[in-house]
Design an enzyme around this catalytic site. Structure first.
Site, PDB file in Angstrom:
ATOM      1  N   ARG A 151      17.581  11.867  -6.181  1.00 25.27           N
ATOM      2  CA  ARG A 151      16.832  10.652  -6.464  1.00 25.27           C
ATOM      3  C   ARG A 151      16.061  10.226  -5.216  1.00 25.27           C
ATOM      4  NH1 ARG A 151      15.710   5.690  -8.219  1.00 25.27           N
ATOM      5  NH2 ARG A 151      16.645   3.903  -7.168  1.00 25.27           N
ATOM      6  N   SER A 174      13.614   3.250  -4.374  1.00 29.59           N
ATOM      7  CA  SER A 174      13.531   2.097  -3.482  1.00 29.59           C
ATOM      8  C   SER A 174      14.803   1.260  -3.642  1.00 29.59           C
ATOM      9  CB  SER A 174      12.292   1.258  -3.804  1.00 29.59           C
ATOM     10  OG  SER A 174      12.378   0.735  -5.108  1.00 29.59           O
ATOM     11  N   ARG A 226       4.609   0.912   1.490  1.00 27.33           N
ATOM     12  CA  ARG A 226       5.633   1.656   0.738  1.00 27.33           C
ATOM     13  C   ARG A 226       5.230   3.119   0.592  1.00 27.33           C
ATOM     14  NH1 ARG A 226       6.409  -3.112  -2.257  1.00 27.33           N
ATOM     15  NH2 ARG A 226       5.113  -2.460  -3.983  1.00 27.33           N
ATOM     16  N   ARG A 261       5.116   7.497  -9.221  1.00 27.50           N
ATOM     17  CA  ARG A 261       5.573   8.087  -7.955  1.00 27.50           C
ATOM     18  C   ARG A 261       5.802   9.588  -8.154  1.00 27.50           C
ATOM     19  NH1 ARG A 261      10.769   5.658  -6.242  1.00 27.50           N
ATOM     20  NH2 ARG A 261       9.572   3.782  -6.665  1.00 27.50           N
ATOM     21  N   ASP A 306      12.664  -4.013   0.382  1.00 29.42           N
ATOM     22  CA  ASP A 306      12.762  -5.457   0.623  1.00 29.42           C
ATOM     23  C   ASP A 306      14.156  -5.782   1.158  1.00 29.42           C
ATOM     24  OD1 ASP A 306      13.006  -4.809  -2.473  1.00 29.42           O
ATOM     25  OD2 ASP A 306      14.424  -6.402  -2.000  1.00 29.42           O
ATOM     26  N   ARG A 328       6.583   9.426 -23.691  1.00 23.43           N
ATOM     27  CA  ARG A 328       6.804   8.038 -23.259  1.00 23.43           C
ATOM     28  C   ARG A 328       6.170   7.729 -21.897  1.00 23.43           C
ATOM     29  NH1 ARG A 328      11.357   4.919 -25.693  1.00 23.43           N
ATOM     30  NH2 ARG A 328      11.879   6.050 -27.572  1.00 23.43           N
ATOM     31  N   GLY A 378      12.165   6.554  -9.763  1.00 22.09           N
ATOM     32  CA  GLY A 378      12.207   5.686 -10.932  1.00 22.09           C
ATOM     33  C   GLY A 378      10.835   5.571 -11.579  1.00 22.09           C
TER      34      GLY A 378
END
Ligand SMILES: O=P(O)(O)O[C@H]1O[C@H](CO)[C@@H](O)[C@H]1O
Ligand SMILES: O=c1cc[nH]c(=O)[nH]1
Length: 235
Positions: A87, A90, A217, A24, A204, A43, A20
């Site tokens: 994908r 998280s 993470r 990353r 989480d 973008r 996402g």
């Protein structure tokens, strides 16, 4: 070029990892791929192509939520002929047995989005991972000793949910975790007859309230990225 991707024809590999967060994507390109070249900055949604164990692999940020990922994966498949979409995201754990930092292979995705309700005129389509990628991801994980959960996830349109009732019911129906893109990924991959899989790391916990730090993470995402890259090149 497509509307939201500035890549030249042939600049994107047949297999693309999809985080996402565009940073990353940069992190994966710089730390896991060789000779990675940035093909998209439109973008700020960074995309790179490099090699992993000699095979071309791309990594493309998707942004958060169904509308954003839908744009990128549609263009990747329609304009660039991408065949495999994995994908690397998280998620929040919804069940006790799923712990923070665990990895999940998402078999299917329920959703509160109207995305498929509109597409199928009220019928409940069942967005499902491609079995070939599920099998390869599971084999990759177990061969490196990683413990993974394999099951369904919940793709929500609302990160800050005010009403826990539906989430609790989904958890009672064995839904492992919540995130915001998988249902659309599996639906659009089916539409284009391509292979898709979501591999998720628990960042989480909705029951315990436990969270990971940014540094943790990064380390735990490493497991998920290794599994995704091994899956990408596995024959
Ligand atoms: O870590 P990523 O891949 O962005 O995935 C999860 O994180 C975002 C919410 O913080 C949503 O996009 C959700 O699906
Ligand atoms: O979408 C998401 C991602 C991580 N954690 C959550 O609770 N939701």
């Amino acid at each position: 070029m497509s509307i939201h991707l500035g890549a030249k024809p042939g600049a994107i590999a047949p297999t693309v990892l999809l985080p996402g967060d565009p940073l990353r994507a940069k992190y994966i390109a710089e730390n896991f791929l060789e000779n990675a070249v940035c093909y998209n900055e439109v973008r700020g949604m960074l995309g790179y192509t490099g090699t992993y164990q000699g095979q071309a692999v791309s990594v493309q940020g998707t942004g958060m939520g169904i509308p954003s990922i839908s744009i990128y994966i549609h263009e990747l498949m329609e304009s660039y002929g991408v065949q495999q979409l994995i994908r690397v995201g998280s998620c929040g754990a919804m069940r006790e047995e799923v712990k923070v930092r665990d990895v999940i292979i998402a078999l299917s995705a329920s959703t509160d989005s109207s995305f498929n309700q509109l597409r199928f005129k009220g019928l409940d389509f069942a967005p499902t991972a491609h079995f070939d990628l599920v099998k390869k991801a599971y084999e990759s994980a177990t061969s490196k000793g990683s413990i993974v959960h394999v099951g369904s996830v919940f793709t929500t349109d609302t990160f800050y949910n005010e009403d826990p009732e539906v989430t609790q019911r989904l958890a009672a129906y064995q839904t492992l975790a919540v995130e915001m893109e998988t249902s659309a990924l599996y639906t659009l991959a089916a539409k284009f007859n391509r292979k898709a899989l979501s591999i998720l790391t628990v960042s989480d916990h909705l029951i315990t309230g436990e969270e990971t730090t940014a540094a943790e993470r990064e380390t735990t995402f490493r497991d998920m990225i290794d599994i995704a890259l091994e899956t990408a090149i596995r024959v």
